[in-house]
Motif scaffolding. Structure first.
Motif, short mmCIF file in Angstrom:
data_model
loop_
_atom_site.label_atom_id
_atom_site.label_comp_id
_atom_site.label_asym_id
_atom_site.label_seq_id
_atom_site.Cartn_x
_atom_site.Cartn_y
_atom_site.Cartn_z
N ASP A 1 43.33 41.14 37.94
CA ASP A 1 42.93 42.55 38.03
C ASP A 1 41.81 42.71 39.04
O ASP A 1 41.04 41.79 39.28
N CYS A 2 41.71 43.92 39.61
CA CYS A 2 40.59 44.19 40.52
C CYS A 2 39.36 44.67 39.74
O CYS A 2 38.27 44.80 40.28
N TYR B 1 38.94 40.02 41.07
CA TYR B 1 38.16 41.26 40.97
C TYR B 1 37.55 41.63 42.31
O TYR B 1 37.28 40.78 43.15
N LEU C 1 38.39 38.38 44.67
CA LEU C 1 39.61 38.40 45.48
C LEU C 1 39.49 37.46 46.68
O LEU C 1 40.40 36.68 46.97
N SER D 1 46.04 45.25 41.16
CA SER D 1 45.39 44.13 41.87
C SER D 1 46.15 43.79 43.15
O SER D 1 45.71 42.97 43.95
N GLY E 1 43.65 43.72 48.17
CA GLY E 1 44.25 43.17 46.95
C GLY E 1 45.12 41.99 47.30
O GLY E 1 45.16 41.55 48.45
#
Length: 388
Positions: free
Chosen positions: A149-150, A186, A209, A235, A251
């Protein structure tokens, strides 16, 4: 067996499936259909479940949700030389309330996990991860969750659960079964400094990331230690998905998200995975194909699982001992796969549930760092969690 909550795969998808090559994946699945009912689960290793619930999406405006396009894309792919039998059990529809959907999902997952069948959940909003987590309440004492997930999704746990705050609920709701929570990919600007500090304070793991894009193998030990993997499609960078799905110019690209999914499949511990935040749209082929490929790589990974974590037989591993600041660190390397683990010492005076968490997956680099007097970060966090 109580699978009352599952509705069959739509006739439109099944009609589409009939037109595919005999070699296509869709022709080899055991599918829940209106005509034939639920398939026989004898020998099944993986089960696909759609969950048509997105009401706890913080941007929900009443739109309907379905995953027919994902199924069509997935069925059209060709399987690898797999031995694992895969079933598609259909969908869990929206309940009267979101809690009803959670209950249906939790109950269904608990049955599958107890039968050693790995569920692949294709969902609406990511708060469904909470129901996935709760399915383990009566199965194992402590659970490790990895969120691709971001954002951290910690949120304010005093407020009702949403797709951007479900982790707070997982941490604070009884029974307390969460041992480790790790976020992979993230992006700092999407997370408040308070959340970043809280992740550190709780000794949870977070991988930016940039870190992962530079070296995708960093995620392998994290996923090797996970029970639940939750993938947020936000993400993935905008250029990889359809118009409705676009979220951020930065992403993971398609190759990276598929590699992460394959690592999750290879992990002997991962017993459920979910792919969330799908937004169906008219120009949807590209997103549904990406999700189909993420699922394909997970199934591929499961087929390549190797039992390499049996350390009862000395012929299976090599043992290495190093000293870091008077602390003895013990590493194990599997002779079968070359994968590494590090031992976490137990504090005898601490009452903990973690007798089975003595060995923590790590990388060869962690051993090299320890030889240079650098304490591996994962070991430090796990050790601190043992002390709490």
């Amino acid at each position: 067996m109580n699978f009352n909550f599952l509705s069959p795969v739509s006739d439109m998808v099944l009609a589409h499936n009939e037109l595919l090559s005999q070699q296509a994946l869709g022709r080899k699945l055991r599918i829940h259909s209106k005509r034939n009912g639920l398939p026989d689960l004898e020998g099944v290793g993986i089960a696909i479940i759609g969950v048509l619930e997105n009401r706890n999406d913080s941007n929900y405006i009443g739109e309907e949700f379905q995953i027919n396009e994902i199924r069509k894309s997935l069925y059209a792919l060709f399987p690898g030389s797999w031995t694992t039998i895969v079933a598609d059990l259909g969908d869990i529809n929206k309940g009267e309330t979101v809690e009803d959907t959670y209950f249906a999902l939790k109950t269904t997952l608990a049955i599958l996990i107890n039968k050693q069948i790995i569920p692949i959940i294709i969902g609406g909003s990511q708060d469904l991860t909470y129901a996935n987590y709760r399915a383990y309440d009566a199965i194992i004492p402590m659970v490790n969750v990895v969120n691709v997930d971001c954002k951290f999704d910690l949120g304010d746990s005093t407020k009702p659960i949403k797709n951007n705050s479900f982790v707070g609920k997982i941490i604070l709701d009884k029974p307390y079964n969460l041992f480790n929570y790790a976020t992979v990919g993230y992006q700092t600007y999407f997370n408040s400094q308070e959340e970043i500090d809280l992740m550190d304070k709780l000794y949870f793991e977070s991988y930016r990331l940039g870190q992962i894009s530079k070296d995708i193998t960093l995620v392998e030990p994290v996923l090797r230690d996970a029970n639940i993997v939750s993938i947020d499609l936000n993400s993935v960078k905008s250029s990889e998905v359809s118009l409705n799905q676009k979220y951020s110019p930065n992403g993971f690209d398609g190759k990276e998200i598929c590699a992460i999914s394959r690592y999750a499949g290879i992990s002997n511990k991962v017993s459920s995975i979910g792919i969330y935040e799908y937004s169906p749209s008219k120009d949807d082929e590209i997103t549904s194909m990406l999700i189909a490929q993420i699922i394909w790589y997970f199934i591929e990974g499961v087929n390549f699982r190797v039992k390499d974590d049996d350390f009862t037989n000395e012929n299976n591993y090599q043992k290495y001992i190093t000293l870091v600041d008077d602390q003895e660190l013990i590493f194990y390397k599997s002779n079968k796969t070359g994968r590494w683990w590090i031992e976490i010492p137990f504090l005898t005076e601490v009452n903990n549930k973690l007798k089975r968490h003595t060995l923590l997956p790590c990388m060869h680099q962690d051993y090299l760092d320890a030889c240079n007097n650098i304490v591996p970060d994962r070991w430090y966090k796990a050790f601190q969690k043992n002390c709490i």
